[in-house]
Every structure is written in C-alpha cells, then in structure tokens.
Design an enzyme around this catalytic site. Structure first.
Site, PDB file in Angstrom:
ATOM      1  NE  ARG A  78      -1.977  -1.630   3.606  1.00 34.14           N
ATOM      2  CZ  ARG A  78      -2.386  -1.767   4.855  1.00 34.14           C
ATOM      3  NH1 ARG A  78      -3.597  -1.336   5.201  1.00 34.14           N
ATOM      4  NH2 ARG A  78      -1.608  -2.315   5.781  1.00 34.14           N
ATOM      5  CE  LYS A 118       0.786  -2.114   9.535  1.00 35.90           C
ATOM      6  NZ  LYS A 118      -0.429  -2.342  10.380  1.00 35.90           N
ATOM      7  CE1 TYR A 159      -5.442   2.506  10.348  1.00 36.54           C
ATOM      8  CE2 TYR A 159      -4.283   2.128   8.283  1.00 36.54           C
ATOM      9  CZ  TYR A 159      -5.466   2.309   8.972  1.00 36.54           C
ATOM     10  OH  TYR A 159      -6.657   2.325   8.301  1.00 36.54           O
ATOM     11  CG  HIS A 192      -1.913  -0.701  15.076  1.00 34.75           C
ATOM     12  ND1 HIS A 192      -3.250  -0.828  15.409  1.00 34.75           N
ATOM     13  CD2 HIS A 192      -1.873  -0.604  13.727  1.00 34.75           C
ATOM     14  CE1 HIS A 192      -3.981  -0.815  14.309  1.00 34.75           C
ATOM     15  NE2 HIS A 192      -3.184  -0.674  13.279  1.00 34.75           N
ATOM     16  CD  GLU A 209      -3.607   3.152  15.617  1.00 37.31           C
ATOM     17  OE1 GLU A 209      -2.732   3.151  16.491  1.00 37.31           O
ATOM     18  OE2 GLU A 209      -3.389   3.540  14.433  1.00 37.31           O
ATOM     19  CB  ALA A 263      -7.686  -8.328  17.294  1.00 40.88           C
ATOM     20  CB  ILE A 264      -2.561  -9.867  14.746  1.00 35.35           C
ATOM     21  CG1 ILE A 264      -1.168 -10.297  15.206  1.00 35.35           C
ATOM     22  CG2 ILE A 264      -2.545  -9.269  13.354  1.00 35.35           C
ATOM     23  CD1 ILE A 264      -1.152 -11.046  16.510  1.00 35.35           C
ATOM     24  CG  ASP A 265      -2.367  -4.415  12.789  1.00 39.72           C
ATOM     25  OD1 ASP A 265      -1.174  -4.665  12.615  1.00 39.72           O
ATOM     26  OD2 ASP A 265      -3.178  -4.299  11.857  1.00 39.72           O
TER      27      ASP A 265
END
Length: 374
Positions: free
Chosen positions: A15, A78, A97, A99, A121, A271-273
């Site tokens: 991306r 990311k 993002y 996280h 997020e 939900a691993i992020d």
C-alpha cells in the site's frame, strides 16, 4: 506545508499512503508533496501519475522523510519499523497507523525523538466510530474468510473442509468473535461462501443489526466465556475481530481451548495489530503467514489489507484525505483544536505520551490531551 510520502518497507506491504487524487487535492491547497520513487508501484500507481497530479518524485526514503528537516508532515500506511527509526526527528508530524499498544519499542522511539505522532486507529467520532480504521477493517474482514478457507484445505494442513455448497454435506462452521466493522464484513463474506456463520458480541445492538442485515441467516449470540468456549470447540474456522480503541485486544481464546478444538481447524486473528485476541497469537507476515498450535492453524498477518493494495490504498485515501488536508492547511495543533475527533488521534508529542489506553498497555504514564493542545 511540505508533505513526504515514503515507500512502505514492512514485509509485503504494497500500500501507499496517498493516491494521485489525494496529491492533487493537497497541491490545490498550496502544499508541496514529495513522493518517494516507486512508492505507488505495489498499488499499481506509477510515478508518472503522481507527477501528473503535481507531486515531486524524490529518490530516497531520507528525502521523503525529510531527515534534513525539509519535510513537515509525513503520511504513511504502517507504523515505522526499526530501519525507519533514525529517519524520525523532533518537529516532524507523522500521520499513520501506529498501533502503539502492541509496540512499546516504537512508543519509546517516538517519545525519545519527540515526534508528533497522530494515529489513524485512534481518531474517533462522537458516535464512537473509527473513521480511519473503518476502511481497513472492512478489507481485513472481507479477507479473513478467504484466507481461512484457503488454510482449511488439506494441502495447507487444514481439515479439508469446503466452506459450503455441497448438498447433503454439512457446511463449514465459522465462528466470528466481535460484531464490529471487520466482524460484520467477515460474516457477510463467509455467508456468501456458504458457511454456517455464528457471530458473537457483548453489544446486543450490533447483534440485532446483524439479525436484520442478514435476514436471520447469521446466528447472533451474546458473547461470554462459556459461549465462546462452546462455539470455538465446534468451529472449523474462528475469526477474532475484537477491538478496544487504542488498547491491547483482550485474550478471548486460550491455549487450553485451542488444544480442545477440532484437529486442522483454523484461527484468523484480525486483532493482531493490537496484540491479538487469541492467547497464542503472534504477528506473522505475508511471506510466512501461518503456524501450528495443537494441530490448529493460526493466521496472524499484521497487515492483512496489504494483500490487496490497490483496493486498500484507494479506500484508505478516501478516509484520510480530509484529515490530511486539515493538518496541512492549519498545522497539527490548530487542526486538532478544531476537530475533537482528530485530536483523539494524537498519541505522542514532544516526548509525552498522550493516549491513556496506550499508556496502560505499555506501562508509560500518559499526559492529558488538553495540556498538550493548550
């Protein structure tokens, strides 16, 4: 404002943070956009399209990050990985993002380097909706039954079960924990593939919505420890889709429960992020997406939407662009003062952590958001 768009470097991350349409909008507002050479290739966007929209192509990541101080705002997809830490500096605004609840080392780097980090997020509307997570949750939810169905193939170590469609044979049982955006989209695709779908959530309103949305073809159950245990033990495919904004995901499927599942069953952790909602979850990559636990297959790719970058890039820019324009037009501080939803996206500034759920997850005290905004 000078805006940098570096090429993503995370494993199999294709991306890019902005489309030519987004570049055109920012340039029309009087800003300069610097896109790293080849940044859009993974999303089928050549450099020439960015140039045509008014961007300047730069040769290196250092140029796109502005390590010499020449960039004000960096747009990414990311979170920065270790090789990018040295490109971050005081005075830089990073919009991506993050996280952080699942990444204490990155949190510490952002604080040490005094970066203004605004996380997609944790931008949150008054309704509780997460507008910048929504499109990628849609994509991840749609992908989960596809990768789960593939992992169920016997050649992939699965049970050898077809999702559905053969008369006289039971359809695969798919259990989805969490009826939010990703869970609802996962249910929609799994149902379309012919599976027997059960959706669990503690929010009865979400279950009622799924009742009408799917014309009662999806089983909606109030989630509890016992309900999860009963459903998971019967499942061929379990999809974890639980999210607490900014915070670490709760561990809802234990190692002991996995040991009692059907041999060859599959667990996909969307939900691993945020750390994952299965006890045995750990982040994997597109290059090596699965691993075995007690004879079950875990799929825990931390950037699932990167598998469909063309779709994901355009969907992400649609959501992030209005906020990016506001940050560029007003500067980060005024943009956040004017928009409470965007203000909630602020995670770090000037060496301070500004998100309480992240602070609780990583063990670092968080400053009050109001004290940072003034």
């Amino acid at each position: 404002m000078k805006i940098g768009v570096p090429k993503e470097v995370k494993n199999h991350e294709y991306r890019v943070a902005i489309t030519p349409i987004g570049v055109h909008e920012l340039v029309a507002h009087g800003h300069e956009v610097f896109v790293q050479q080849g940044a859009g290739e993974g999303s089928q966007i050549p450099d020439a399209e960015y140039v045509g929209a008014g961007a300047k192509i730069v040769a290196t990541a250092e140029d796109a990050w502005g390590t010499d101080g020449g960039i004000d705002l960096v747009l990414k997809v990311k979170e920065p990985v270790a090789e990018e830490y040295d490109r971050m500096r005081e005075g830089l605004t990073l919009f991506t993002y993050l996280h952080l609840a699942a990444d204490k080392p990155l949190t510490e780097e952002l604080l040490k380097r005094k970066v203004t980090g605004i996380a997609y997020e944790t931008v949150q509307l008054p309704s509780g909706g997460l507008p910048l997570l929504y499109p990628m949750s849609e994509v991840a939810g749609c992908l989960a039954p596809q990768v789960g169905a593939y992992s169920l193939l016997k050649a992939q170590g699965g049970r050898g079960v077809l999702m559905g469609g053969v008369g006289g044979v039971a359809n695969a049982k798919v259990v989805i924990i969490g009826a939010g955006v990703s869970g609802q989209n996962a249910a929609n695709i799994a149902l379309g593939m012919g599976a027997d779908v059960t959706l669990l959530d503690t929010d009865l309103d979400k279950l009622r919505m799924s009742f009408w949305r799917y014309n009662n073809r999806v089983h909606g159950l109030a989630s509890s420890k016992l309900a999860i245990e009963q459903q998971v033990m019967e499942a061929d495919l379990v999809i974890g889709a639980v999210l607490i904004p900014g915070a670490a995901a709760p561990k809802l499927v234990t190692n002991d429960l996995v040991s009692r599942m059907k041999p060859g069953s599959v667990l996909v952790d969307i939900a691993i992020d945020q750390g994952g909602c299965f006890e045995d979850s750990h982040a994997t990559t597109h290059a090596d997406p699965t691993y075995q636990v007690h004879g079950s297959t875990f799929y825990c790719v931390a950037n699932m939407p990167g598998a469909v970058p063309n779709t994901s890039t355009y969907a992400l820019t649609n959501a992030t662009l209005p906020y990016a324009v506001a940050l560029a037009d007003k500067g980060w501080q005024q943009a956040l003062r004017d928009d409470r939803s965007l203000a909630l996206g602020l995670n770090t500034h000037a060496g301070q952590l500004t998100n309480a759920p992240v602070g609780a997850a990583v063990g670092i005290d968080a400053a009050a958001l109001e004290s940072v905004l003034g």
